[in-house]
Design a protein around this motif. Sequence first.
Motif, mmCIF file in Angstrom:
data_model
loop_
_atom_site.group_PDB
_atom_site.id
_atom_site.type_symbol
_atom_site.label_atom_id
_atom_site.label_comp_id
_atom_site.label_asym_id
_atom_site.label_seq_id
_atom_site.Cartn_x
_atom_site.Cartn_y
_atom_site.Cartn_z
ATOM 1 N N GLU A 71 28.134 9.036 71.779
ATOM 2 C CA GLU A 71 27.445 10.080 71.033
ATOM 3 C C GLU A 71 27.582 11.498 71.667
ATOM 4 O OE1 GLU A 71 25.982 11.616 67.270
ATOM 5 O OE2 GLU A 71 26.691 9.643 67.707
ATOM 6 N N ALA A 72 28.175 12.434 70.947
ATOM 7 C CA ALA A 72 28.076 13.860 71.438
ATOM 8 C C ALA A 72 28.875 13.922 73.043
ATOM 9 C CB ALA A 72 27.097 14.563 71.551
ATOM 10 N N VAL A 77 30.984 11.567 67.126
ATOM 11 C CA VAL A 77 30.891 10.256 67.420
ATOM 12 C C VAL A 77 32.294 9.355 67.625
ATOM 13 C CG1 VAL A 77 30.810 9.518 64.755
ATOM 14 C CG2 VAL A 77 29.600 8.034 66.422
ATOM 15 N N PRO A 86 28.382 11.900 62.999
ATOM 16 C CA PRO A 86 27.804 12.153 64.197
ATOM 17 C C PRO A 86 26.046 12.268 63.612
ATOM 18 C CG PRO A 86 29.505 13.659 64.008
ATOM 19 C CD PRO A 86 29.531 12.607 62.766
#
Length: 376
Positions: free
Chosen positions: A360-361, A342, A324
């Motif tokens: 991402e997130a 991630v 991440p």
Amino acid sequence: MQATAPDWPYDALVFTPDDVDLSRSPLAGQIDAETYVLGAFNPGMTRLANGNLLLMVRVAEALRTPITGGTIRAIRWDAGRYVLDAWPLALVDTSDPRKFMMRSAGWKVMALTSLSWLLPVELDADGREVVSVHYDRAIAPATSYQCYGVEDARISRVDGRYLMTTCSVSPERHSTTLYTSDDALDWTLEGIVLDHQNKDMLIFEGKPQGRYWAQTRPLGDLYFAYPPDSEWRAGPSINLATSPDVLHWKPYDSPGIRPHAATVATARMGGGAPPVLTDRGWLTLWHGVEPSGVVGVYRTYWTLLDADDPSVTVATSDTPLLEPAPALTEPLKEQMYLDNVVFTTGIADGGEHWVVASGEADLACRITHVPKSAIR
């Protein structure tokens, strides 16, 4: 936490919630409530005939004010229209921002805080710039087994035809559905190919032994223990299946990639990018989840599988390929609702590097150029 290895030549967010025009959403004007983009993430990826890359972005569209009058509301597709269902707050657990759990149901029952649809986003050949957003080709729920959304596309190209698996969500079942296309823009829904809670289906970009192969990830609440001295840990694993026609799948007898007992970093795992053939075998990127908090820490790992028998592991690494990247999401910190995730969902050949697409997130689309030398 270090975001990535220091030598990645390119690592950036290329599409975020702010890039989505909700006036062109399939839900626009259909419900009497304001919505916003909770996340634009987990993009399936493939290369188009013109050389550009296509992301099939999951847009999670949520109610701006889900809780009202002592209830929490969910969006549902119903026979060609979208409706709102209201659940008494006393009956639900809202600790996870992505969903709410029903209390005292006797088994796990949940509803989602958003409804997902798929948005085709065309990038340049190296994945750095958005060329076009194809709102007119968006994929939205179209049948009752998709009434809570269409999620997490994975795209493979086999024998010149594009094959896209998605998760279709409904009270009927949590199934894997298949779309096919000749150009990766106009898609035909072929229907359900794997039944209840079989997530992360990745079709190999080729046909070992003359058959279609896929990685699968069946889920359940019960797993049988390995012996105490086993190198493996019981739990969700990446399995294999084969098919003569891409519609009818038989689970493969030998196991696929399993969580290793020596580490908790991959205590839970699942498929990432569809396997691609290299001169060393099938390269597969997958996610491992380390237990932490409500969601856990998601990282991307790699494994090479034998070119002729993908049940045989040639090489693998317990060092994450991608971590991440908090620095990437810092400009979006006001929109974040979780971190430490991630979730890789696509890969394409970029010459000296791999173009890797990730969510991402659970918020935005991340493109990373991974040197081929990183896969040793």
